[in-house]
Design a protein around this motif. Structure first.
Motif, PDB file in Angstrom:
ATOM      1  N   PHE A 244      -1.963  -8.685   0.277  1.00 63.96           N
ATOM      2  CA  PHE A 244      -2.730  -9.660   1.052  1.00 63.96           C
ATOM      3  C   PHE A 244      -1.888 -10.236   2.195  1.00 63.96           C
ATOM      4  O   PHE A 244      -0.657 -10.176   2.174  1.00 63.96           O
ATOM      5  CB  PHE A 244      -3.214 -10.794   0.142  1.00 63.96           C
ATOM      6  N   ARG A 245      -2.569 -10.775   3.189  1.00 59.81           N
ATOM      7  CA  ARG A 245      -1.886 -11.363   4.352  1.00 59.81           C
ATOM      8  C   ARG A 245      -1.241 -12.689   3.952  1.00 59.81           C
ATOM      9  O   ARG A 245      -1.878 -13.549   3.367  1.00 59.81           O
ATOM     10  CB  ARG A 245      -2.897 -11.592   5.483  1.00 59.81           C
ATOM     11  N   LYS A 246       0.034 -12.826   4.288  1.00 61.86           N
ATOM     12  CA  LYS A 246       0.708 -14.093   3.990  1.00 61.86           C
ATOM     13  C   LYS A 246       0.286 -15.176   4.990  1.00 61.86           C
ATOM     14  O   LYS A 246      -0.240 -14.884   6.071  1.00 61.86           O
ATOM     15  CB  LYS A 246       2.227 -13.917   4.035  1.00 61.86           C
ATOM     16  N   GLY A 247       0.555 -16.423   4.640  1.00 56.80           N
ATOM     17  CA  GLY A 247       0.227 -17.523   5.545  1.00 56.80           C
ATOM     18  C   GLY A 247       1.056 -17.491   6.810  1.00 56.80           C
ATOM     19  O   GLY A 247       0.572 -17.789   7.897  1.00 56.80           O
TER      20      GLY A 247
ATOM     21  N   SER B  38      -1.280 -14.396  10.364  1.00 60.58           N
ATOM     22  CA  SER B  38      -0.123 -15.081   9.795  1.00 60.58           C
ATOM     23  C   SER B  38       0.523 -15.919  10.891  1.00 60.58           C
ATOM     24  O   SER B  38       0.803 -15.413  11.974  1.00 60.58           O
ATOM     25  CB  SER B  38       0.883 -14.061   9.248  1.00 60.58           C
TER      26      SER B  38
ATOM     27  N   GLU C  58      -7.791 -15.306  12.631  1.00 59.72           N
ATOM     28  CA  GLU C  58      -7.154 -15.195  11.323  1.00 59.72           C
ATOM     29  C   GLU C  58      -5.876 -14.367  11.471  1.00 59.72           C
ATOM     30  O   GLU C  58      -5.933 -13.186  11.794  1.00 59.72           O
ATOM     31  CB  GLU C  58      -8.108 -14.517  10.329  1.00 59.72           C
TER      32      GLU C  58
ATOM     33  N   THR D 194      -2.206 -16.557  -1.230  1.00 57.91           N
ATOM     34  CA  THR D 194      -1.309 -15.801  -0.345  1.00 57.91           C
ATOM     35  C   THR D 194      -1.566 -16.143   1.113  1.00 57.91           C
ATOM     36  O   THR D 194      -0.620 -16.291   1.902  1.00 57.91           O
ATOM     37  CB  THR D 194      -1.482 -14.289  -0.570  1.00 57.91           C
ATOM     38  N   ASN D 195      -2.830 -16.280   1.491  1.00 58.10           N
ATOM     39  CA  ASN D 195      -3.189 -16.601   2.871  1.00 58.10           C
ATOM     40  C   ASN D 195      -2.701 -17.984   3.299  1.00 58.10           C
ATOM     41  O   ASN D 195      -2.609 -18.268   4.496  1.00 58.10           O
ATOM     42  CB  ASN D 195      -4.703 -16.542   3.069  1.00 58.10           C
ATOM     43  N   LYS D 196      -2.385 -18.838   2.338  1.00 59.56           N
ATOM     44  CA  LYS D 196      -1.910 -20.190   2.633  1.00 59.56           C
ATOM     45  C   LYS D 196      -0.391 -20.314   2.516  1.00 59.56           C
ATOM     46  O   LYS D 196       0.173 -21.373   2.796  1.00 59.56           O
ATOM     47  CB  LYS D 196      -2.541 -21.203   1.659  1.00 59.56           C
TER      48      LYS D 196
ATOM     49  N   GLU E 129      -5.575 -13.881  -3.342  1.00 62.95           N
ATOM     50  CA  GLU E 129      -5.661 -13.716  -1.893  1.00 62.95           C
ATOM     51  C   GLU E 129      -5.691 -15.058  -1.184  1.00 62.95           C
ATOM     52  O   GLU E 129      -5.013 -15.246  -0.160  1.00 62.95           O
ATOM     53  CB  GLU E 129      -6.903 -12.903  -1.523  1.00 62.95           C
ATOM     54  N   GLU E 130      -6.445 -16.001  -1.710  1.00 59.45           N
ATOM     55  CA  GLU E 130      -6.535 -17.321  -1.076  1.00 59.45           C
ATOM     56  C   GLU E 130      -5.184 -18.022  -1.066  1.00 59.45           C
ATOM     57  O   GLU E 130      -4.790 -18.620  -0.054  1.00 59.45           O
ATOM     58  CB  GLU E 130      -7.574 -18.182  -1.808  1.00 59.45           C
TER      59      GLU E 130
END
Length: 379
Positions: free
Chosen positions: A331-334, A59, A57, A281-283, A278-279
């Motif tokens: 949150f972690r970016k994609g 970016s 997991e 942002t992760n994408k 969050e979901e």
């Protein structure tokens, strides 16, 4: 065995071209984006660690690549010349009728480096890019081949399903890892939200998180305008968060971290009924336009960080700025990327700025990254 043969063959040809990179990469520790071709005979442990990193997991580093070549005249045009830590390459052209050399190049970066290679294309109209030439002489001929009949929604839905299946079959036969829709509405299919929704759902049988195939499904362009229910079918929303959209860039061209937060907020709002912040942002991948080779070699354009500091392009140009951007929501970016990022392949240090961006986004142990202490104001 064939990978070892390819590795030795590439090393013999490429070492004289890229060996000059070693001076600036040797000081870094456990870095997966140093010059790949001057040390193409790395041991299996290195490549296993590289593949493990890409399976984790994190970016991602993403980019649209044009001009993929054979390597005989222009070694830098090969996929193998792209930095090891590149996660996803989206091919913009030269992706059909692969020669044995290009097939080997593709397979090498996929199986040895763990890089995903997808195809990018418009889907303005039914069959775009996948209609046999003998049935593509006119709009009426093309639509008849696919079974598209204006006013007959059952026939249109069936035609869309046939189109999605044809894309899947074509990409599977060529060995690609997925599909990237350039969503910039321009025709009967993608301008109609119902029809485009059907298309995404049909593609979801073959690509993306709903398919169970492991094949990637990306949508770039006007991603915040997608119907909320389509978000579940997509691995990544790729925002064309460009400093410039085309033409001759202004000497003062640049972009800001605040703009990236704004674009992300649009997507979060658009998909709030089906996904958490969050979901989304992760994408969410932000990309720069470095189609201009001159600007690409300079790392892009001016970058203004979240503290409203405009950085010198010699220290943090926009490519590195995009990579350094951390969403304000925590949150972690994609990920980050660039359009025609491969223009930087011919730099005296190949992919100098893109490599710095990869390290800035996901620092390896011992790697030097840019911090507040390095700030130099733009002149």
């Amino acid at each position: 065995m064939k990978f070892n043969i390819l590795r030795m063959s590439l090393a013999a040809v490429l070492f004289p071209v890229f060996s000059g990179c070693s001076e600036w990469t040797d000081i870094e520790v456990n870095v997966y984006d140093d010059c790949p071709l001057d040390k193409i005979d790395r041991d299996d442990a290195y490549y296993q660690a590289l593949r493990d990193y890409k399976a984790s997991e994190h970016s991602v580093a993403f980019g649209w690549c044009s001009g993929w070549g054979e390597g005989s005249a222009n070694i830098s045009a090969m996929l193998s010349a792209i930095p090891d830590s590149m996660d996803i390459i989206s091919l913009w052209d030269n992706s059909r009728n692969l020669t044995p050399t290009k097939k080997a190049d593709l397979e090498y970066v996929q199986k040895v480096k763990g890089t995903k290679v997808v195809i990018c294309g418009f889907v303005h109209v039914i069959g775009q890019g996948y209609t046999p030439p003998e049935f593509n002489g006119s709009e009426q001929q093309r639509e008849a081949f696919w079974g598209w009949d204006d006013g007959d929604e059952e026939a249109i839905h069936s035609a869309i399903a046939k189109y999605a299946n044809a894309i899947s079959d074509s990409l599977y036969k060529s060995g690609y890892d997925g599909f990237d829709i350039d969503y910039e509405t321009g025709g009967k299919l993608d301008q109609n939200k119902k029809y485009f929704g059907w298309f995404v759902e049909e593609m979801g049988h073959y690509f993306g998180p709903m398919s169970g195939t492991g094949r990637l499904f990306l949508i770039d362009g006007y991603v915040n305008q997608l119907a909320p229910n389509l978000a579940q079918y997509v691995d990544y929303f790729v925002s064309q968060a460009y400093s410039v959209s085309g033409g001759t860039p202004s000497p003062s061209a640049g972009t800001t971290a605040a703009d990236k937060d704004r674009r992300l907020a649009q997507c979060v709002k658009a998909f709030s009924t089906v996904m958490t912040e969050e979901e989304v942002t992760n994408k969410f991948i932000v990309t720069e336009n470095v189609e201009s080779a001159m600007d690409c070699l300079k790392g892009g354009f001016f970058w203004t960080d979240i503290k409203n500091r405009k950085w010198s392009k010699d220290v943090m140009p926009s490519i590195v700025g995009f990579a350094s951007w951390e969403p304000s929501n925590g949150f972690r970016k994609g990920g980050f990327g660039g359009y025609k990022f491969n223009n930087e392949a011919v730099s005296s240090t190949p992919y100098k700025w893109f490599r710095k961006g990869i390290q800035q986004q996901n620092p390896a142990p011992g790697a030097k990254i840019i911090t507040d202490d390095d700030f130099v104001a733009a002149k």
